[in-house]
Design a protein around this motif. Sequence first.
Motif, PDB file in Angstrom:
ATOM      1  N   GLN A  66       0.256  -1.257  -0.447  1.00  0.00           N
ATOM      2  CA  GLN A  66      -0.042   0.035   0.469  1.00  0.00           C
ATOM      3  C   GLN A  66       1.058   1.329  -0.157  1.00  0.00           C
ATOM      4  O   GLN A  66       1.845   1.649   0.983  1.00  0.00           O
ATOM      5  CB  GLN A  66      -1.054   0.034   1.239  1.00  0.00           C
ATOM      6  CG  GLN A  66      -1.719   1.105   1.648  1.00  0.00           C
ATOM      7  CD  GLN A  66      -3.052   1.138   2.056  1.00  0.00           C
ATOM      8  OE1 GLN A  66      -3.388  -0.383   3.016  1.00  0.00           O
ATOM      9  NE2 GLN A  66      -3.530   2.025   2.991  1.00  0.00           N
ATOM     10  N   ASP A  67       0.453   1.877  -0.994  1.00  0.00           N
ATOM     11  CA  ASP A  67       1.020   3.892  -1.207  1.00  0.00           C
ATOM     12  C   ASP A  67       0.964   4.241  -0.026  1.00  0.00           C
ATOM     13  O   ASP A  67      -0.345   4.609  -0.078  1.00  0.00           O
ATOM     14  CB  ASP A  67       0.609   3.632  -2.425  1.00  0.00           C
ATOM     15  CG  ASP A  67       2.503   5.219  -2.741  1.00  0.00           C
ATOM     16  OD1 ASP A  67       2.592   6.162  -1.684  1.00  0.00           O
ATOM     17  OD2 ASP A  67       2.110   5.902  -4.237  1.00  0.00           O
ATOM     18  N   LEU A  68       1.483   5.108   1.034  1.00  0.00           N
ATOM     19  CA  LEU A  68       1.067   5.633   2.450  1.00  0.00           C
ATOM     20  C   LEU A  68       1.288   6.871   2.029  1.00  0.00           C
ATOM     21  O   LEU A  68       0.911   7.907   2.670  1.00  0.00           O
ATOM     22  CB  LEU A  68       1.950   5.379   3.597  1.00  0.00           C
ATOM     23  CG  LEU A  68       1.808   4.099   3.709  1.00  0.00           C
ATOM     24  CD1 LEU A  68       2.580   3.961   4.934  1.00  0.00           C
ATOM     25  CD2 LEU A  68       0.786   3.348   4.108  1.00  0.00           C
ATOM     26  N   THR A  69       1.771   7.399   0.629  1.00  0.00           N
ATOM     27  CA  THR A  69       1.570   9.103   0.430  1.00  0.00           C
ATOM     28  C   THR A  69       0.531   9.218   0.236  1.00  0.00           C
ATOM     29  O   THR A  69      -0.333   9.074   0.256  1.00  0.00           O
ATOM     30  CB  THR A  69       1.963   8.747  -0.829  1.00  0.00           C
ATOM     31  OG1 THR A  69       3.173   8.533  -1.434  1.00  0.00           O
ATOM     32  CG2 THR A  69       2.490  10.581  -1.602  1.00  0.00           C
ATOM     33  N   GLY A  70       0.725  10.365   1.188  1.00  0.00           N
ATOM     34  CA  GLY A  70      -0.626  11.215   1.650  1.00  0.00           C
ATOM     35  C   GLY A  70      -1.878  11.091   2.571  1.00  0.00           C
ATOM     36  O   GLY A  70      -2.608  11.507   2.797  1.00  0.00           O
ATOM     37  N   THR A  71      -1.415   9.829   3.431  1.00  0.00           N
ATOM     38  CA  THR A  71      -2.639   8.881   3.862  1.00  0.00           C
ATOM     39  C   THR A  71      -1.465   8.793   5.311  1.00  0.00           C
ATOM     40  O   THR A  71      -0.536   8.598   5.672  1.00  0.00           O
ATOM     41  CB  THR A  71      -3.014   7.250   3.759  1.00  0.00           C
ATOM     42  OG1 THR A  71      -1.439   6.508   3.679  1.00  0.00           O
ATOM     43  CG2 THR A  71      -2.991   7.789   2.261  1.00  0.00           C
ATOM     44  N   PRO A  72      -2.478   8.655   5.975  1.00  0.00           N
ATOM     45  CA  PRO A  72      -1.591   8.584   8.061  1.00  0.00           C
ATOM     46  C   PRO A  72      -1.078   7.348   7.527  1.00  0.00           C
ATOM     47  O   PRO A  72      -0.304   6.698   8.809  1.00  0.00           O
ATOM     48  CB  PRO A  72      -3.151   8.748   9.259  1.00  0.00           C
ATOM     49  CG  PRO A  72      -4.277   8.291   8.276  1.00  0.00           C
ATOM     50  CD  PRO A  72      -3.966   8.740   5.879  1.00  0.00           C
ATOM     51  N   GLY A  73      -1.325   6.663   6.822  1.00  0.00           N
ATOM     52  CA  GLY A  73      -1.035   5.095   7.120  1.00  0.00           C
ATOM     53  C   GLY A  73      -1.658   4.051   8.194  1.00  0.00           C
ATOM     54  O   GLY A  73      -3.020   4.211   8.442  1.00  0.00           O
ATOM     55  N   GLU A 126       0.805   1.928  14.841  1.00  0.00           N
ATOM     56  CA  GLU A 126       0.451   2.833  14.249  1.00  0.00           C
ATOM     57  C   GLU A 126       2.441   2.896  13.134  1.00  0.00           C
ATOM     58  O   GLU A 126       3.570   2.552  13.776  1.00  0.00           O
ATOM     59  CB  GLU A 126       0.551   3.965  14.308  1.00  0.00           C
ATOM     60  CG  GLU A 126       1.599   4.383  15.311  1.00  0.00           C
ATOM     61  CD  GLU A 126       1.684   5.532  16.355  1.00  0.00           C
ATOM     62  OE1 GLU A 126       1.268   6.917  15.934  1.00  0.00           O
ATOM     63  OE2 GLU A 126       1.482   5.625  18.215  1.00  0.00           O
ATOM     64  N   THR A 127       2.007   3.837  12.029  1.00  0.00           N
ATOM     65  CA  THR A 127       3.115   4.023  10.247  1.00  0.00           C
ATOM     66  C   THR A 127       3.643   5.298  11.919  1.00  0.00           C
ATOM     67  O   THR A 127       3.115   5.601  12.123  1.00  0.00           O
ATOM     68  CB  THR A 127       2.625   4.399   9.431  1.00  0.00           C
ATOM     69  OG1 THR A 127       2.026   3.514   8.700  1.00  0.00           O
ATOM     70  CG2 THR A 127       4.155   5.255   8.851  1.00  0.00           C
ATOM     71  N   PRO A 128       5.102   5.132  11.694  1.00  0.00           N
ATOM     72  CA  PRO A 128       6.262   6.083  12.420  1.00  0.00           C
ATOM     73  C   PRO A 128       6.356   7.379  11.539  1.00  0.00           C
ATOM     74  O   PRO A 128       5.909   7.059   9.985  1.00  0.00           O
ATOM     75  CB  PRO A 128       7.483   5.173  13.145  1.00  0.00           C
ATOM     76  CG  PRO A 128       7.550   4.360  11.181  1.00  0.00           C
ATOM     77  CD  PRO A 128       6.036   3.661  11.204  1.00  0.00           C
ATOM     78  N   ALA A 129       6.543   8.666  12.170  1.00  0.00           N
ATOM     79  CA  ALA A 129       6.305   9.463  11.835  1.00  0.00           C
ATOM     80  C   ALA A 129       7.285   9.549  10.289  1.00  0.00           C
ATOM     81  O   ALA A 129       7.295  10.128   8.912  1.00  0.00           O
ATOM     82  CB  ALA A 129       6.814  10.649  12.364  1.00  0.00           C
ATOM     83  N   THR A 130       8.633   9.203  10.503  1.00  0.00           N
ATOM     84  CA  THR A 130       9.256   8.989   9.399  1.00  0.00           C
ATOM     85  C   THR A 130       9.558   7.881   8.933  1.00  0.00           C
ATOM     86  O   THR A 130       9.930   6.619   9.585  1.00  0.00           O
ATOM     87  CB  THR A 130      10.824   9.266   9.394  1.00  0.00           C
ATOM     88  OG1 THR A 130      10.677  11.065  10.442  1.00  0.00           O
ATOM     89  CG2 THR A 130      11.750   9.099   9.310  1.00  0.00           C
ATOM     90  N   HIS A 131       8.891   7.281   7.701  1.00  0.00           N
ATOM     91  CA  HIS A 131       9.065   6.186   6.493  1.00  0.00           C
ATOM     92  C   HIS A 131       9.231   5.774   5.266  1.00  0.00           C
ATOM     93  O   HIS A 131       9.028   6.977   4.482  1.00  0.00           O
ATOM     94  CB  HIS A 131       7.791   5.270   7.408  1.00  0.00           C
ATOM     95  CG  HIS A 131       5.997   6.564   6.893  1.00  0.00           C
ATOM     96  ND1 HIS A 131       5.563   6.242   5.268  1.00  0.00           N
ATOM     97  CD2 HIS A 131       5.183   7.676   6.864  1.00  0.00           C
ATOM     98  CE1 HIS A 131       4.741   7.254   5.167  1.00  0.00           C
ATOM     99  NE2 HIS A 131       4.304   7.890   6.780  1.00  0.00           N
ATOM    100  N   THR A 132       9.395   4.902   5.208  1.00  0.00           N
ATOM    101  CA  THR A 132       9.376   5.030   3.655  1.00  0.00           C
ATOM    102  C   THR A 132       7.990   4.820   3.215  1.00  0.00           C
ATOM    103  O   THR A 132       7.182   4.506   3.693  1.00  0.00           O
ATOM    104  CB  THR A 132      10.199   3.278   3.814  1.00  0.00           C
ATOM    105  OG1 THR A 132       9.307   2.113   3.497  1.00  0.00           O
ATOM    106  CG2 THR A 132      11.287   3.290   4.162  1.00  0.00           C
ATOM    107  N   PRO A 133       7.765   4.719   1.474  1.00  0.00           N
ATOM    108  CA  PRO A 133       6.755   5.240   1.095  1.00  0.00           C
ATOM    109  C   PRO A 133       5.783   3.876   0.927  1.00  0.00           C
ATOM    110  O   PRO A 133       4.234   4.437   1.103  1.00  0.00           O
ATOM    111  CB  PRO A 133       6.415   5.770  -0.371  1.00  0.00           C
ATOM    112  CG  PRO A 133       8.267   5.080  -0.865  1.00  0.00           C
ATOM    113  CD  PRO A 133       8.850   5.306   1.064  1.00  0.00           C
ATOM    114  N   VAL A 134       5.862   2.723   1.138  1.00  0.00           N
ATOM    115  CA  VAL A 134       5.299   1.108   0.817  1.00  0.00           C
ATOM    116  C   VAL A 134       5.424   0.740   1.708  1.00  0.00           C
ATOM    117  O   VAL A 134       6.368   0.665   3.011  1.00  0.00           O
ATOM    118  CB  VAL A 134       5.479   0.815  -0.398  1.00  0.00           C
ATOM    119  CG1 VAL A 134       4.986  -0.409  -0.977  1.00  0.00           C
ATOM    120  CG2 VAL A 134       5.330   1.877  -1.828  1.00  0.00           C
ATOM    121  N   LEU A 135       4.550  -0.061   2.389  1.00  0.00           N
ATOM    122  CA  LEU A 135       4.198  -0.889   3.787  1.00  0.00           C
ATOM    123  C   LEU A 135       3.696  -2.216   2.939  1.00  0.00           C
ATOM    124  O   LEU A 135       1.874  -1.961   2.697  1.00  0.00           O
ATOM    125  CB  LEU A 135       3.006  -0.542   4.488  1.00  0.00           C
ATOM    126  CG  LEU A 135       2.529  -0.954   6.176  1.00  0.00           C
ATOM    127  CD1 LEU A 135       4.303  -1.372   6.347  1.00  0.00           C
ATOM    128  CD2 LEU A 135       1.618  -0.428   6.704  1.00  0.00           C
TER     129      LEU A 135
END
Length: 323
Positions: A66-73, A126-135
Amino acid sequence: MSSFEADPEVLGRDTSSAGDQAGLELLEGAPVALGGPRGFAVTRTLPNKHRRMVGAWCFLDAYGPQDLTGTPGMRVAPHPHTGLQTVTWLVAGEVLHRDSLGTLQEIRPGSLNIMTAGRGISHSEETPATHTPVLQGVQLWVALPHTDRDMAPAFDHHSDLPVLTDGGLSATVLMGTLAGVTSPARCYTPLVGAEITLTAGAEATLPLNPAFEYAVLTLDGAPTVRGVTVKPGPLLYLGSGRDSVRLETASGARLLLLGGEPFTERLVMWWNFVARDHDEIVQARADWSAATPRFGTVRGYAGDPLPAPPMPIARLLPRGRVR
């Protein structure tokens, strides 16, 4: 991770046929949004309507890529667990774990988080504040046997897991033992979990324990497993009594192998609790709702804990591993 549902069963279908595919079952997954309709999307294949467990593995959510760009993850607020172990494995990205023991642990691909709930624990992810774009990853639960289900809660992080290689096959052993290679992760019943990668054009025979039942989930690619092409989504149940399984792929693949001795105890699974009867579930829900010391407090998460759903009108009945 929270089930977000009081009854997490999903539908499945049986693909039994003659020959090499005899006894196989393709268990279709159900889409689930963690946190509501606009929440983080996962595909749930365990528990399934007709087959609730594979060994002691009783819950399987797969998510991404999943591309997390623009989302809270991913944002899963603090919630409780009893009677199980949560197992987190990532293919891509990062997840930050907090729990009521005071643990703060970021997990990345190649490392393993195991939280043993025992008599009671709470955690958030949760997705951390600093993260790569894909989960991308999986969240699993392992049911604890009766003798260990009320043990003290614990958390373990493993960053150095053993790897088995054979030609174009590489298997990272997450839990248990596979082909003589044993993970350092603590297990309470005989089981195995492994991530298997196959290079393009690989053909391999993986040894199995005939006393175990097994299932495979494709994470990437479309490998052929015992004559069945398995794309990401469904879980292929292989059954028991097999001493090996044939794996093939044309263009490379990644799979999750789950197995274990058939779990014979009857369980009640409701929301995030694994118990033995209705009254245990009622008590766990009441303890969480009343914020008793049983589940502790998760500190540092920016949000409120998840409320427990209402209890059903009818009594919850213990169920076996198959319907």
